[in-house]
Enzyme design. Structure first.
Site, PDB file in Angstrom:
ATOM      1  N   LYS B  72      80.571  49.100  55.756  1.00  0.00           N
ATOM      2  CA  LYS B  72      80.175  50.471  55.414  1.00  0.00           C
ATOM      3  C   LYS B  72      80.975  50.963  54.210  1.00  0.00           C
ATOM      4  O   LYS B  72      82.165  50.664  54.088  1.00  0.00           O
ATOM      5  CB  LYS B  72      80.443  51.382  56.621  1.00  0.00           C
ATOM      6  CG  LYS B  72      79.963  52.825  56.442  1.00  0.00           C
ATOM      7  CD  LYS B  72      80.235  53.660  57.696  1.00  0.00           C
ATOM      8  CE  LYS B  72      79.669  55.078  57.573  1.00  0.00           C
ATOM      9  NZ  LYS B  72      79.902  55.873  58.798  1.00  0.00           N
ATOM     10  N   SER B 147      75.764  58.342  60.656  1.00  0.00           N
ATOM     11  CA  SER B 147      75.945  58.153  59.224  1.00  0.00           C
ATOM     12  C   SER B 147      76.004  56.679  58.821  1.00  0.00           C
ATOM     13  O   SER B 147      75.806  56.354  57.658  1.00  0.00           O
ATOM     14  CB  SER B 147      77.238  58.835  58.779  1.00  0.00           C
ATOM     15  OG  SER B 147      78.365  58.152  59.314  1.00  0.00           O
ATOM     16  N   SER B 171      78.227  58.304  64.734  1.00  0.00           N
ATOM     17  CA  SER B 171      77.747  57.634  63.529  1.00  0.00           C
ATOM     18  C   SER B 171      77.551  56.124  63.655  1.00  0.00           C
ATOM     19  O   SER B 171      76.950  55.499  62.779  1.00  0.00           O
ATOM     20  CB  SER B 171      78.686  57.914  62.350  1.00  0.00           C
ATOM     21  OG  SER B 171      78.431  59.205  61.854  1.00  0.00           O
TER      22      SER B 171
END
Lengths: 489, 482
Positions: B72, B147, B171
């Site tokens: 990420k 997210s 997330s």
């Protein structure tokens, strides 16, 4: 109001009583920074003593320096504070280029040390100023402005350098007391060897909160915070300036505004920085990246056991055990190495008075920095003791001892060696002295007659002639005694 | 078997050569990534270079040797760009690796690239990004969740065998549920945050995404543990997660159902139905079911958005244009430089949260908001800990709906915030949770459930999930990307 007039000050002080509290920021002499492993080395080239933590890189997390905590605890214990078993770091937010994270990690509502006191002698009396608290925090970097080039640059070497902030109660009542407090606090930190204590270099910084109240009044007046005081000279000037400024205002029916003022040493005046209304909202919050600081009793005891004797205690002991007066004790405890030096000599020669006088008049005259120079100074305590013992056993007179002392400094040799090499032992032997006396008397019949006729001051002439003949090495007391006997007998 | 374990076995048994794996993978990424937008950057050269090294060195002992893992864009990899999907970090390269990526690299993993996410991990749909929304590989018109949308989509679209995400309020779990894969948020303090861009420091936690519980366990095994660089990591021994997942079973497990999570209002009936079906599977497999209560659940969202925004406002103060990243071009003063940089660099949602957080920390409001939120947070935490004394794990749905359409909620921040209703309280409590597929809705969109455990009981969660996977395999949804 630009020139400070002493009469004005006296007049003002008759009417008003100043009420002051000091906030002192002391940088701790750790090897690494408070929140990172970057070097805490003053004077490195810009932005070299930094890590991802003290430059506020994304994702970098603070890691508390254990050594800094230990030093902070030393200060707290030495100043008789109540150490808090659990204290909390907070974030203090404001935007400024020298503050890389946009917040400073500082203890806010849960400091590690509460109460305590700083003690010192002022005008022959012992004073004790209570402390409110001591807390641990990190320093910010530095903005450097280059007006000629029209740029401002940021140096983050100072970012995250460990600081303790020592906050006093508003118990200081005069400029002299403020200076004495600050000196005593600095000395305490130097005894602990945790802070350089240099105002000019900024590793020891002082802000003053000042208000005035009419003499006899109990209620405090509105206070003004004075920043940027970077020398003892400035401390006294800035406070005096502020006292006069406030008195002027009050006398003319004005009101004191609660504000922060900046001392401008070049212009000898303070300028308003911000008022209470403009005061920044620091949006304090507990620092989530650090756990609360837990201090266990055992750590406190370990540190307490290792604390050196603090300057005020040492002064009191010098007064009590070595019969010193406050002045002597103050001079001799100006650094722990000097106090050690004095104490070693005093014990070795069993004569605290001689040690005190000789060190003050001879040793200290050659030393600029009582802290560092004394440690490398020669004669060291052992060598000086040996020299003074030569005085005690009458090998040397005071004057001879001073001469030997000068040679010792120059040639870095022990006293005994110099005395034997240069034949500097004083002559105390009666027969040797008598022989010289008789020779001098025989060579000066005229003067002898005058003396006998009542011209007493010619005694000095005979003493001088004898010493001259002895190369200055005659034991003055014995010589005088024998000469008196001879001339009057 | 998940693709991570499968690939490792194949490599070990020499069924396939590492270079072939990566030749295929790179082709796949090149075809599919333009459709799903999971990767912000693909480390093509680095992948090829690493495969060559690993092929000759044959470091088979390393647990993740040669396995392609995506990261990420909140997690630093040395000398690589890390941007938190934000313009404000334009051009910034990490001077050092995060502890988690350092550990993965040591374990032999090959990084495939930087994965798209919501800006500074703030969002539930991966639409708050400066680089375009991530699309759900199952239905390209829908969000992958946020997210960590890129991390979930990359695994689901088979563009890596596992990935790392961060979970501050859901997330990891929400995108895992939307994309039909497994995602785990470990206990707060289990995995190091050092080198991970901070959103909300007391809630953020890094965790793995993979096809199944065992594959997640393989990654967690590598990244978990105390780290001297993160003072909030705990010196609790790391359990054998891989063994726990391999021996996974539901038999004899006491599963608590927090009643506040089994509401029908505002929750899609198909999710209600699938959760009930999952509970039936638990029973059939020998688990016992008990209703428990987390009474303060209704305050979860409010508390979360006070705590998270306050910490975010604080954490994002460092982006001032002085030292790195974007700097506004024309400025009149120092103050102007900071204001312009932040105004131009941050997106709308980030600004909204900075303002909320700044407000609640302001003098005069602190006690009413931040301080009170922390008080309620500790209540919620105690309620979770108490409930978990009665049972081994809790079970709950992850989301109120299946993946929604891109654009559907962007103009309604409150509706978006409510997407996190089943996930935020777990972060507030600091306990671990794992999201895993339990079925599909009528459109074929994945539905997820989550097990929630006591502090540092990741092994228990992985075992329970693996037990469910064995008892009730969920067919993988058909991919929309070609």
């Amino acid at each position: 109001m630009s020139v400070i007039n002493n009469e004005d000050v006296e007049k003002v002080l008759k009417k008003f009583e100043p009420v002051m509290g000091l906030e002192v920021h002391a940088q701790l002499k750790t090897t690494t920074k408070l929140m990172s492993a970057a070097s805490n080395q003053f004077g490195s080239s810009p932005n070299t003593a930094v890590s991802t933590i003290c430059t506020g890189m994304p994702g970098a997390l603070p890691v508390l320096n254990k050594k800094a905590v230990q030093m902070a605890l030393q200060a707290g214990l030495a100043l008789d504070c109540e150490i808090q078993k659990r204290s909390v770091f907070s974030r203090k937010h404001y935007f400024y280029p020298d503050l890389p994270k946009g917040y400073q990690i500082s203890q806010y509502d849960r400091p590690y040390a509460l109460k305590g006191a700083v003690q010192f002698y002022l005008n022959g009396e012992k004073r004790k100023i209570a402390l409110t608290r001591i807390h641990l925090e990190e320093d910010a970097g530095k903005n450097l402005h280059f007006d000629d080039r029209g740029v401002s640059l940021v140096d983050l070497n100072r970012s995250s350098v460990p600081l303790i902030e020592i906050v006093s109660e508003p118990e200081i009542r005069s400029t002299a007391e403020a200076a004495a407090y600050l000196k005593a606090l600095r000395l305490a930190l130097r005894y602990l060897d945790i802070c350089e204590g240099n105002l000019e270099e900024g590793n020891f910084r002082c802000d003053a909160n000042i208000s005035l109240r009419p003499r006899g009044e109990q209620k405090f007046g509105t206070r003004v915070e004075l920043k940027n005081i970077n020398s003892f000279r400035n401390l006294e000037r800035a406070i005096t300036y502020e006292i006069l400024r406030q008195a002027d205002l009050l006398d003319s029916g004005g009101k004191i505004t609660q504000e922060t003022r900046l001392w401008d040493a070049d212009q000898n005046k303070s300028i308003s920085m911000r008022s209470k209304e403009e005061a920044a909202d620091y949006r304090y919050m507990p620092e989530p990246d650090l756990l609360p600081l837990e201090i266990v009793e055992r750590d406190i005891e370990d540190i307490r056991k290792k604390l050196p004797e603090m300057p005020i205690a040492r002064m009191d002991r010098f007064i009590r055990d070595y019969g010193r007066n406050i002045y002597d004790a103050d001079v001799l405890t100006a650094s722990s190495s000097l106090a050690d030096y004095y104490e070693t000599v005093s014990k070795a020669i069993q004569d605290p008075q001689l040690a005190s006088t000789f060190i003050q008049t001879n040793v200290l005259a050659h030393i600029a920095n009582v802290e560092t120079d004394i440690e490398t100074f020669f004669p060291d305590a052992k060598a000086l003791s040996d020299l003074l013992l030569k005085m005690k056993d009458k090998t040397l007179s005071l004057n001879l001892a001073k001469e030997v002392f000068e040679i010792m400094m120059a040639e870095k040799k022990p006293a005994a060696q110099i005395i034997s090499e240069k034949g500097m032992a004083q002559v105390s032997d009666d027969s040797a002295l008598l022989a010289v006396i008789e020779k001098v008397i025989a060579e000066n019949p005229g003067q002898l007659a005058e003396l006998k006729a009542g011209k007493d001051k010619l005694f000095g002439f005979f003493m001088g002639q004898c010493q001259k003949a002895l190369g200055g090495k005659g034991n003055p007391a014995t010589l005088k005694e024998l000469l008196e006997k001879k001339l009057k007998g | 078997m998940g693709r991570l374990s499968q690939l490792r076995d194949d490599l070990k048994n020499k069924k396939i050569r590492l270079t072939e794996v990566y030749d295929d993978l790179i082709v796949k990424i090149k075809t599919r990534n333009p459709q799903v937008n999971a990767y912000l950057e693909v480390f093509e050269e680095e992948m090829r270079a690493r495969t060559k090294i690993l092929e000759t060195e044959a470091s088979e002992a390393a647990p993740l040797a040669g396995l392609p893992i995506g990261i990420k864009d909140m997690i630093s990899m040395k000398n690589h760009v890390v941007s938190a999907s934000s313009k404000i970090l334009e051009g910034y390269r990490a001077p050092r690796s995060a502890t988690v990526t350092e550990k993965l690299k040591k374990a032999g993993a090959i990084f495939t690239g930087r994965l798209n996410c919501d800006e500074f991990a703030m969002g539930s749909s991966n639409e708050n990004t400066s680089f375009g929304a991530v699309k759900n590989p199952v239905d390209l018109a829908r969000t992958a969740g946020g997210s960590s949308g890129g991390s979930a989509a990359a695994v689901a679209a088979e563009l890596c065998v596992g990935s790392l995400g961060t979970d501050t309020g859901g997330s990891i779990r929400l995108p895992a549920a939307f994309c039909g894969i497994v995602g785990m948020k470990p206990t707060y303090g289990r995995v190091s945050r050092s080198g991970v861009i901070a959103f909300a420091s007391s809630l953020d936690q890094v965790g793995p995404f993979a096809d199944d519980a065992l594959d997640c366990a393989e990654i967690l095994q590598v990244i978990a543990g105390r780290d001297a660089r993160d003072s909030t990591t705990m010196p609790v021994p790391v359990e054998n997660y891989v063994a726990a997942a391999k021996n996974g079973s539901l038999k004899g497990l006491k599963i608590g159902l927090p009643k506040e999570y089994f509401i029908s209002e505002g929750v899609s009936p198909e999710i209600v139905k699938q959760t009930q079906a999952a509970i039936e599977v638990f029973k059939k497999e020998g688990a016992t079911i008990k209703e428990v209560s987390i009474p303060h659940t209704e305050y979860g969202i409010a508390v979360y958005y006070l705590v998270a925004t306050a910490e975010a406002a604080s954490n994002l103060s460092r982006y001032d244009g002085i030292r790195y990243g974007k700097r506004a071009k024309d400025f009149a003063s120092m103050k102007d430089l900071i204001i312009k940089t932040r105004s131009e660099g941050f997106g709308a949602e980030v600004k909204r949260r900075i303002m909320l957080g700044t407000f609640s920390l302001s003098s005069g409001y602190y006690d009413a908001y931040y301080s009170k939120a922390q008080y309620v947070r500790s209540k919620i935490q105690n309620e979770f800990l108490n409930a978990l004394k009665e049972v081994d794990v809790l079970f709950a749905p992850v989301t109120t709906s299946t993946a929604f359409k891109i654009g559907e909620k962007v103009n309604d921040p409150l509706a978006m915030y409510l997407s996190d209703i089943f996930t935020v309280s777990i972060n507030l409590a600091g306990v671990p949770a794992i999201a895993f597929p339990i079925g599909h809705d009528s459109k074929g969109l994945p539905i997820g459930g989550q097990f929630i455990g006591g502090p540092f009981q990741e092994a228990k969660l992985l075992a329970a999930t693996a037990g469910f996977e064995k008892a009730h395999p969920i067919t993988k949804a058909k991919l929309a990307c070609q």
